[in-house]
Design an enzyme around this catalytic site. Structure first.
Site, PDB file in Angstrom:
ATOM      1  N   ASP A 102      20.964  -7.551   3.133  1.00  0.00           N
ATOM      2  CA  ASP A 102      19.873  -8.663   3.116  1.00  0.00           C
ATOM      3  C   ASP A 102      20.474  -9.775   2.080  1.00  0.00           C
ATOM      4  O   ASP A 102      20.363  -9.413   0.921  1.00  0.00           O
ATOM      5  CB  ASP A 102      18.426  -8.138   3.014  1.00  0.00           C
ATOM      6  CG  ASP A 102      17.473  -9.049   3.594  1.00  0.00           C
ATOM      7  OD1 ASP A 102      17.958 -10.351   3.648  1.00  0.00           O
ATOM      8  OD2 ASP A 102      16.573  -8.517   3.645  1.00  0.00           O
ATOM      9  N   ASP A 203      18.590 -14.548   4.812  1.00  0.00           N
ATOM     10  CA  ASP A 203      17.130 -14.684   4.329  1.00  0.00           C
ATOM     11  C   ASP A 203      17.082 -16.294   4.626  1.00  0.00           C
ATOM     12  O   ASP A 203      17.696 -16.965   3.922  1.00  0.00           O
ATOM     13  CB  ASP A 203      16.881 -14.235   3.114  1.00  0.00           C
ATOM     14  CG  ASP A 203      15.390 -14.087   2.622  1.00  0.00           C
ATOM     15  OD1 ASP A 203      14.681 -13.520   3.419  1.00  0.00           O
ATOM     16  OD2 ASP A 203      15.011 -15.144   1.784  1.00  0.00           O
ATOM     17  N   GLU A 245      17.900 -15.579   9.620  1.00  0.00           N
ATOM     18  CA  GLU A 245      16.449 -15.776   9.689  1.00  0.00           C
ATOM     19  C   GLU A 245      16.062 -17.394   9.636  1.00  0.00           C
ATOM     20  O   GLU A 245      16.551 -17.794   8.874  1.00  0.00           O
ATOM     21  CB  GLU A 245      15.455 -15.087   8.521  1.00  0.00           C
ATOM     22  CG  GLU A 245      14.184 -15.199   8.701  1.00  0.00           C
ATOM     23  CD  GLU A 245      13.576 -14.941   7.267  1.00  0.00           C
ATOM     24  OE1 GLU A 245      12.308 -14.683   7.738  1.00  0.00           O
ATOM     25  OE2 GLU A 245      13.962 -15.223   6.206  1.00  0.00           O
ATOM     26  N   HIS A 319       9.013  -6.838   7.967  1.00  0.00           N
ATOM     27  CA  HIS A 319       8.312  -6.686   6.826  1.00  0.00           C
ATOM     28  C   HIS A 319       7.457  -7.650   6.471  1.00  0.00           C
ATOM     29  O   HIS A 319       6.682  -7.880   5.380  1.00  0.00           O
ATOM     30  CB  HIS A 319       9.293  -6.473   5.764  1.00  0.00           C
ATOM     31  CG  HIS A 319      10.280  -7.546   5.493  1.00  0.00           C
ATOM     32  ND1 HIS A 319      11.283  -8.107   6.199  1.00  0.00           N
ATOM     33  CD2 HIS A 319      10.081  -8.579   4.265  1.00  0.00           C
ATOM     34  CE1 HIS A 319      11.659  -9.142   5.934  1.00  0.00           C
ATOM     35  NE2 HIS A 319      11.223  -9.410   4.609  1.00  0.00           N
ATOM     36  N   ASP A 320       7.353  -8.812   7.134  1.00  0.00           N
ATOM     37  CA  ASP A 320       6.616 -10.093   6.871  1.00  0.00           C
ATOM     38  C   ASP A 320       5.327 -10.108   8.001  1.00  0.00           C
ATOM     39  O   ASP A 320       4.676 -11.092   7.698  1.00  0.00           O
ATOM     40  CB  ASP A 320       7.229 -11.331   7.002  1.00  0.00           C
ATOM     41  CG  ASP A 320       8.329 -11.385   5.861  1.00  0.00           C
ATOM     42  OD1 ASP A 320       8.116 -10.926   4.585  1.00  0.00           O
ATOM     43  OD2 ASP A 320       9.599 -12.090   6.182  1.00  0.00           O
TER      44      ASP A 320
HETATM   45  C1  GLC Z   1      12.050 -14.353   3.944  1.00  0.00           C
HETATM   46  C2  GLC Z   1      11.771 -12.881   3.736  1.00  0.00           C
HETATM   47  C3  GLC Z   1      10.253 -12.557   2.905  1.00  0.00           C
HETATM   48  C4  GLC Z   1      10.493 -13.599   1.668  1.00  0.00           C
HETATM   49  C5  GLC Z   1      11.123 -14.887   1.802  1.00  0.00           C
HETATM   50  C6  GLC Z   1      11.345 -15.503   0.588  1.00  0.00           C
HETATM   51  O1  GLC Z   1      11.151 -14.904   4.763  1.00  0.00           O
HETATM   52  O2  GLC Z   1      11.816 -11.939   4.986  1.00  0.00           O
HETATM   53  O3  GLC Z   1       9.991 -11.473   2.796  1.00  0.00           O
HETATM   54  O4  GLC Z   1       9.132 -13.381   0.827  1.00  0.00           O
HETATM   55  O5  GLC Z   1      12.241 -14.988   2.805  1.00  0.00           O
HETATM   56  O6  GLC Z   1      12.659 -14.710   0.206  1.00  0.00           O
END
Ligand code: GLC
Ligand code: CA
Length: 545
Positions: A102, A203, A245, A319-320
């Site tokens: 990641d 990310d 993402e 995880h979010d």
């Molecule tokens: C992404 C991650 C999340 C994190 C954010 C900042 O959305 O999935 O868990 O808090 O980025 O890095």
């Protein structure tokens, strides 16, 4: 017609996401770690997955559970060492599993060496690695807000400047406009490739090309230029899977991100379907019922638009996000049926499916009191909304529905204390339903949610139609059924899901006799046209030669 990257392994793959701090603790400190993952590789090989997307394990003060990295080339001692990481990569390989790292490239931790230098003076060579603006204390450059609450600007009195952060104050945004920053990042990625990383999840990648003076965060003008450069410099021509993402992705943009010419990524995580159950124009905490027809319309559109011109990621969870069985299924009486229905619905579509740890067991949301939550987003929001005068019970209801810790409770391995996750005190409470819902009780039960996921993965590897079949939505305006067909020159798949809790008759003609049932979620079928609560079936038929 052959597509450019038809042979890509990741088109047939199923990815499993591990949130390391909640997966398996090996040393009794209550936090999952790399050695814990190594102990569970047999379980993952048995499930049949091809790759692990590992949420961040690099060195971090853990302000946002590792999404705040202070050294991209070291492992946080909480998780193990670089040697443990190398061992995980090697051991996983023996189980035919690749490790996807990641990459958190939009921001670093404020404890990263670069930022420590950057904040020393305006002349420091690292100053321009971050985004600074002049101003006066108490008067930030503009009104922009950070995702985890508060202003997006933080004052540094020593140099009388503000720095920009889209997330917490401990996550300063990196300045991608600076070619030196980009070069450092590419070198670092290259270093992980040489260590044997099998791919990367990037990310919040759509937020790297920000222009804070114009209020732009996602989809900045230089975004695709930066991504193409990164791809050219580090990814291109290598046997990797790359997944961005991108909360702000539309199908149009996704065709750029996942262009089959390999100019950007393999695919993106898009969220258009996953943000439907909230009040329009408001925050995720402002709950609204799922507009089912809209869900169908969106998933249909993504299937159609990317066919042959890109590639989809298929997911309900990460995880979010809250647990899908609690969210859009039924985590009471029909937990098993609805968990399987959601799995069958998703895994028949075109794209690469992602399973988030515990999803394959039908794990549910956790309904805790505020003291039991650990997530920075949840805690900050609770405080902010209380200050704004919201009712505490309403805030808790939102957290129960959408809080990120729902997905982060420890993995439920067995019925022993703390679900077999740790011998110590878990960093986040174990969901009290672990005696009923756990891996040990499902592994040898052919009717378990686990067995259903395992079978879906096997089917995907057996029949090409999962990968190359065209997609056609059926019953677009039906308020209850989610049904579709996949078809290639040799076979047809028919997926029919009753998305809700009542019994229904399937309104279309179907040649029940001549189709083979690949998988379903009820034991026996008396009248094939009748679909019981959350009933889902996937049929295959073979074309005549
Ligand atoms: C992404 C991650 C999340 C994190 C954010 C900042 O959305 O999935 O868990 O808090 O980025 O890095
Ligand atoms: Ca540990």
């Amino acid at each position: 017609m052959k597509q450019v990257n038809d042979e890509k392994w990741w088109k047939k793959a199923v990815i499993y996401q591990i949130y390391p701090r909640s997966f398996q603790d090996s040393n009794g400190d209550g936090i999952g770690d790399l050695n814990g993952i190594i102990c569970r590789l047999d379980y993952l090989e048995n499930l049949g997955i091809d790759a692990i997307w590992l949420s961040p394990v690099c060195k971090s003060p853990q302000d946002d559970n590792g999404y705040d990295i202070s050294d991209y080339q070291d492992i946080d001692p909480m998780f193990g060492s670089i040697e443990d990481m190398e061992r995980l990569i090697q051991e996983a390989k023996k189980h035919h599993i690749r490790i996807i790292m990641d990459l958190v490239l939009n921001h670093s931790s404020d404890e990263h060496r670069w930022f420590q230098e950057a904040r020393k003076s305006r002349e420091n060579p690292y100053h321009d690695y971050y985004i600074w603006r002049d101003g006066e204390e108490g008067c930030p450059p503009n009104e922009m807000r950070a995702c985890f609450g508060g202003s997006a600007w933080e004052w540094v009195p020593e140099i009388k400047q503000y720095y920009f952060h889209q997330f917490s104050v401990k996550q300063p945004d990196l300045n991608w406009e600076n070619p030196k920053v980009r070069r450092e990042i590419y070198n670092m990625i290259d270093w992980w490739i040489k260590k044997g990383a099998g791919g990367f999840r990037l990310d919040v990648i759509d937020q790297i090309a920000k222009e804070p003076d114009k209020g732009i965060t996602a989809n900045g003008p230089r975004l695709h230029e930066f991504i193409r450069e990164m791809s050219r410099e580090v990814f291109r021509g290598k046997d990797l899977i790359t997944v961005g993402e991108a909360w702000g992705a539309t199908p149009e943009l996704a065709k750029l991100y996942s262009n089959p010419d390999d100019s950007e990524f393999s695919m993106v995580f898009q969220f258009e379907h996953i943000v439907l159950d909230q009040e329009e124009g408001k925050e995720k905490w402002d709950l609204a019922p799922l507009p089912f027809l809209k869900l169908k319309e969106i998933l249909n559109r993504w299937q159609m638009e990317l066919s042959g011109r890109g590639w989809n990621s298929l997911f309900w969870n990460n995880h979010d996000l809250p647990r899908i069985v609690s969210r859009w299924g039924n985590d009471g009486e029909y937990r098993v049926e609805s968990a399987k229905m959601l799995a069958i619905l998703l895994h028949g579509m075109q794209g690469t499916p992602y399973i988030y740890q515990g999803e394959e067991l039908g794990m549910t949301n956790a309904l805790y009191a505020i003291e039991d939550y650990r997530d920075i987003e949840t805690r900050n929001m609770y405080r902010e909304r209380l200050e704004k005068g919201y009712d505490a019970a309403d805030i808790i209801a939102s957290i129960h529905a959408k809080g990120r810790d729902n997905a982060r409770t420890p993995m439920q391995w067995n019925a022993s204390e703390n679900a077999g996750f740790t011998q110590g005190i878990p960093w986040l409470r174990v969901n009290p339903n672990y005696k009923e819902i756990n891996a040990a009780s499902q592994l040898h039960d052919e009717n378990s949610v686990f067995a259903c996921y395992k079978k879906l993965i096997r089917l995907r590897k057996t029949w090409d139609v999962f990968v190359d079949g065209t997609f056609r939505m059926l019953l677009e305006d039906d308020e209850n059924f989610f049904a579709y067909q996949r078809e290639n020159a040799f076979r047809k798949l028919l997926v029919i899901c009753n998305f809700f809790g009542c019994t229904l008759e399937y309104p279309l003609e179907a040649d029940w006799e001549n189709m083979e049932l690949l998988i379903g979620n009820y034991d026996s079928i008396e009248r094939p046209e009748i679909f019981r609560p959350y009933e889902a079936r996937m049929y295959i038929s073979h074309m005549e030669a």
